[in-house]
Motif scaffolding. Sequence first.
Motif, PDB file in Angstrom:
ATOM      1  N   SER A  92      40.426  -9.035  32.035  1.00 35.17           N
ATOM      2  CA  SER A  92      39.264  -8.888  33.089  1.00 35.17           C
ATOM      3  C   SER A  92      39.814  -8.645  34.349  1.00 35.17           C
ATOM      4  O   SER A  92      40.807  -9.312  34.805  1.00 35.17           O
ATOM      5  N   CYS A  93      38.948  -8.028  35.445  1.00 35.16           N
ATOM      6  CA  CYS A  93      39.142  -7.895  36.839  1.00 35.16           C
ATOM      7  C   CYS A  93      37.951  -7.960  37.543  1.00 35.16           C
ATOM      8  O   CYS A  93      36.860  -7.659  37.024  1.00 35.16           O
ATOM      9  N   GLY A  94      38.136  -8.409  38.782  1.00 34.93           N
ATOM     10  CA  GLY A  94      37.006  -8.518  39.643  1.00 34.93           C
ATOM     11  C   GLY A  94      37.423  -8.942  40.797  1.00 34.93           C
ATOM     12  O   GLY A  94      38.606  -8.724  41.382  1.00 34.93           O
ATOM     13  N   ALA A  95      36.666  -9.699  41.806  1.00 35.38           N
ATOM     14  CA  ALA A  95      37.060  -9.933  43.246  1.00 35.38           C
ATOM     15  C   ALA A  95      36.171 -11.090  43.794  1.00 35.38           C
ATOM     16  O   ALA A  95      34.935 -11.504  43.356  1.00 35.38           O
ATOM     17  N   VAL A  96      36.790 -11.848  44.711  1.00 34.34           N
ATOM     18  CA  VAL A  96      36.242 -12.745  45.524  1.00 34.34           C
ATOM     19  C   VAL A  96      35.635 -11.690  46.571  1.00 34.34           C
ATOM     20  O   VAL A  96      36.233 -11.246  47.273  1.00 34.34           O
ATOM     21  N   ILE A  97      34.177 -11.953  46.618  1.00 33.57           N
ATOM     22  CA  ILE A  97      33.355 -10.873  47.564  1.00 33.57           C
ATOM     23  C   ILE A  97      32.666 -11.772  48.670  1.00 33.57           C
ATOM     24  O   ILE A  97      32.205 -12.793  48.516  1.00 33.57           O
ATOM     25  N   TYR A  98      33.140 -11.097  49.673  1.00 36.61           N
ATOM     26  CA  TYR A  98      32.636 -12.034  50.825  1.00 36.61           C
ATOM     27  C   TYR A  98      31.990 -11.034  51.971  1.00 36.61           C
ATOM     28  O   TYR A  98      31.994  -9.884  51.962  1.00 36.61           O
ATOM     29  N   THR A  99      31.129 -11.555  53.094  1.00 36.18           N
ATOM     30  CA  THR A  99      30.522 -10.896  54.184  1.00 36.18           C
ATOM     31  C   THR A  99      30.571 -11.907  55.314  1.00 36.18           C
ATOM     32  O   THR A  99      30.874 -13.026  55.287  1.00 36.18           O
TER      33      THR A  99
ATOM     34  N   VAL B  95      38.183  -4.890  31.185  1.00 31.64           N
ATOM     35  CA  VAL B  95      38.834  -3.515  31.631  1.00 31.64           C
ATOM     36  C   VAL B  95      38.464  -2.563  30.545  1.00 31.64           C
ATOM     37  O   VAL B  95      38.346  -2.969  29.376  1.00 31.64           O
ATOM     38  N   GLU B  96      38.085  -1.276  31.000  1.00 34.66           N
ATOM     39  CA  GLU B  96      37.822  -0.415  29.823  1.00 34.66           C
ATOM     40  C   GLU B  96      38.655   0.824  30.019  1.00 34.66           C
ATOM     41  O   GLU B  96      39.078   1.264  31.017  1.00 34.66           O
ATOM     42  N   LYS B  97      39.121   1.308  28.726  1.00 32.43           N
ATOM     43  CA  LYS B  97      39.898   2.492  28.462  1.00 32.43           C
ATOM     44  C   LYS B  97      41.085   2.480  29.526  1.00 32.43           C
ATOM     45  O   LYS B  97      42.005   1.408  29.380  1.00 32.43           O
ATOM     46  N   ASP B  98      41.243   3.489  30.370  1.00 27.70           N
ATOM     47  CA  ASP B  98      42.538   3.657  31.101  1.00 27.70           C
ATOM     48  C   ASP B  98      42.238   3.296  32.522  1.00 27.70           C
ATOM     49  O   ASP B  98      43.023   3.720  33.285  1.00 27.70           O
ATOM     50  N   GLU B  99      41.138   2.539  32.899  1.00 27.20           N
ATOM     51  CA  GLU B  99      41.067   1.935  34.026  1.00 27.20           C
ATOM     52  C   GLU B  99      42.260   1.218  34.680  1.00 27.20           C
ATOM     53  O   GLU B  99      42.892   0.485  33.931  1.00 27.20           O
ATOM     54  N   THR B 100      42.405   1.429  36.020  1.00 27.90           N
ATOM     55  CA  THR B 100      43.401   0.357  36.547  1.00 27.90           C
ATOM     56  C   THR B 100      42.512  -0.686  37.060  1.00 27.90           C
ATOM     57  O   THR B 100      41.487  -0.906  36.886  1.00 27.90           O
ATOM     58  N   GLU B 101      43.433  -1.785  37.364  1.00 26.61           N
ATOM     59  CA  GLU B 101      42.726  -3.218  37.823  1.00 26.61           C
ATOM     60  C   GLU B 101      41.797  -2.922  38.946  1.00 26.61           C
ATOM     61  O   GLU B 101      40.487  -3.575  38.826  1.00 26.61           O
ATOM     62  N   LEU B 102      41.852  -2.365  40.121  1.00 30.70           N
ATOM     63  CA  LEU B 102      41.146  -2.070  41.079  1.00 30.70           C
ATOM     64  C   LEU B 102      39.829  -1.115  40.560  1.00 30.70           C
ATOM     65  O   LEU B 102      38.770  -1.414  41.031  1.00 30.70           O
ATOM     66  N   GLN B 103      40.044  -0.184  39.691  1.00 26.05           N
ATOM     67  CA  GLN B 103      38.864   0.568  39.115  1.00 26.05           C
ATOM     68  C   GLN B 103      37.858  -0.195  38.507  1.00 26.05           C
ATOM     69  O   GLN B 103      36.718  -0.363  38.721  1.00 26.05           O
ATOM     70  N   THR B 104      38.393  -1.156  37.520  1.00 23.80           N
ATOM     71  CA  THR B 104      37.594  -2.246  36.809  1.00 23.80           C
ATOM     72  C   THR B 104      36.923  -3.187  37.742  1.00 23.80           C
ATOM     73  O   THR B 104      35.685  -3.185  37.758  1.00 23.80           O
TER      74      THR B 104
ATOM     75  N   MET C  16      40.287 -20.234  20.380  1.00 27.55           N
ATOM     76  CA  MET C  16      41.539 -20.530  19.543  1.00 27.55           C
ATOM     77  C   MET C  16      42.517 -19.315  19.558  1.00 27.55           C
ATOM     78  O   MET C  16      43.720 -19.458  19.619  1.00 27.55           O
ATOM     79  N   ASP C  17      42.058 -18.024  19.163  1.00 26.25           N
ATOM     80  CA  ASP C  17      42.805 -16.814  18.805  1.00 26.25           C
ATOM     81  C   ASP C  17      42.908 -16.040  19.965  1.00 26.25           C
ATOM     82  O   ASP C  17      43.199 -14.781  19.508  1.00 26.25           O
ATOM     83  N   CYS C  18      42.697 -16.452  21.206  1.00 25.71           N
ATOM     84  CA  CYS C  18      42.575 -15.447  22.356  1.00 25.71           C
ATOM     85  C   CYS C  18      43.098 -15.997  23.637  1.00 25.71           C
ATOM     86  O   CYS C  18      42.942 -17.193  23.890  1.00 25.71           O
ATOM     87  N   MET C  19      44.008 -15.194  24.118  1.00 31.24           N
ATOM     88  CA  MET C  19      44.407 -15.415  25.722  1.00 31.24           C
ATOM     89  C   MET C  19      43.720 -14.496  26.633  1.00 31.24           C
ATOM     90  O   MET C  19      43.564 -13.176  26.325  1.00 31.24           O
ATOM     91  N   LYS C  20      43.323 -14.755  27.532  1.00 31.30           N
ATOM     92  CA  LYS C  20      42.688 -13.853  28.495  1.00 31.30           C
ATOM     93  C   LYS C  20      43.240 -13.895  29.846  1.00 31.30           C
ATOM     94  O   LYS C  20      43.948 -15.249  30.304  1.00 31.30           O
ATOM     95  N   THR C  21      43.472 -12.881  30.613  1.00 30.52           N
ATOM     96  CA  THR C  21      43.997 -12.763  31.813  1.00 30.52           C
ATOM     97  C   THR C  21      42.924 -12.428  32.635  1.00 30.52           C
ATOM     98  O   THR C  21      42.353 -11.230  32.342  1.00 30.52           O
ATOM     99  N   VAL C  22      42.607 -12.944  33.819  1.00 30.07           N
ATOM    100  CA  VAL C  22      41.547 -12.413  34.824  1.00 30.07           C
ATOM    101  C   VAL C  22      42.412 -12.159  36.147  1.00 30.07           C
ATOM    102  O   VAL C  22      42.913 -12.923  36.566  1.00 30.07           O
ATOM    103  N   VAL C  23      42.206 -10.851  36.456  1.00 32.09           N
ATOM    104  CA  VAL C  23      42.850 -10.640  38.060  1.00 32.09           C
ATOM    105  C   VAL C  23      41.923 -10.529  38.978  1.00 32.09           C
ATOM    106  O   VAL C  23      40.760  -9.775  38.866  1.00 32.09           O
ATOM    107  N   LEU C  24      41.941 -11.206  40.120  1.00 34.32           N
ATOM    108  CA  LEU C  24      40.882 -11.086  41.006  1.00 34.32           C
ATOM    109  C   LEU C  24      41.271 -10.581  42.412  1.00 34.32           C
ATOM    110  O   LEU C  24      42.597 -11.018  42.927  1.00 34.32           O
ATOM    111  N   PHE C  25      40.661  -9.759  43.024  1.00 37.89           N
ATOM    112  CA  PHE C  25      41.178  -9.083  44.270  1.00 37.89           C
ATOM    113  C   PHE C  25      40.369  -9.881  45.408  1.00 37.89           C
ATOM    114  O   PHE C  25      39.356 -10.751  45.033  1.00 37.89           O
ATOM    115  N   LEU C  26      40.429  -9.394  46.509  1.00 36.12           N
ATOM    116  CA  LEU C  26      39.400  -9.829  47.698  1.00 36.12           C
ATOM    117  C   LEU C  26      38.652  -8.533  48.191  1.00 36.12           C
ATOM    118  O   LEU C  26      39.306  -7.484  48.501  1.00 36.12           O
TER     119      LEU C  26
END
Length: 148
Positions: free
Chosen positions: A20-27, A52-61, A90-100
């Motif tokens: 998964s990809c997302g962000a710390v969003i601030y204002t 992440v869907e299909k061929d998306e980059t991390e930032l696109q996701t 139990m049968d899953c490893m997940k990576t989350v990438v977070l941007f700002l």
Amino acid sequence: MKRDNTVAERKQFAMQYEKSCGAVIYTVQNGTRFYLVEQMQKGHVSLCKGHVEKDETELQTAEREIREETGLDVEFVEGFRKTIAYSPRMDCMKTVVLFLAYAEHTDARAQEEEVRAIQWLPFENAVEALTFDSTREILRQADAFLNG
């Protein structure tokens, strides 16, 4: 004599990988920085992210998920990319990438299928609101990054 594992036995040990990809969003309003946190339909409070869907980059996701979950258009801050790795089951490893990411305005709307409520909170309140230590730590790192 050693026998080969059956397909069913092999599947039982097959590890799934999710990303998964997302962000710390601030204002910033009146000189105070506010962070967006989401109370998810499942009950926990988190940062905006999704699979992440299909061929998306991390930032696109991240950009797509932010738009889907909040309706916001954001500007990503260069130089901040953090990851969290964990096992949601139990049968899953997940990576989350977070941007700002910076949001110029706060008129976000929650995607009702996944998000129960959206809040803009000052740093200390946002840290307290988050459910998981790993996301609290990412928020701390993002705040420190912005503080220079």
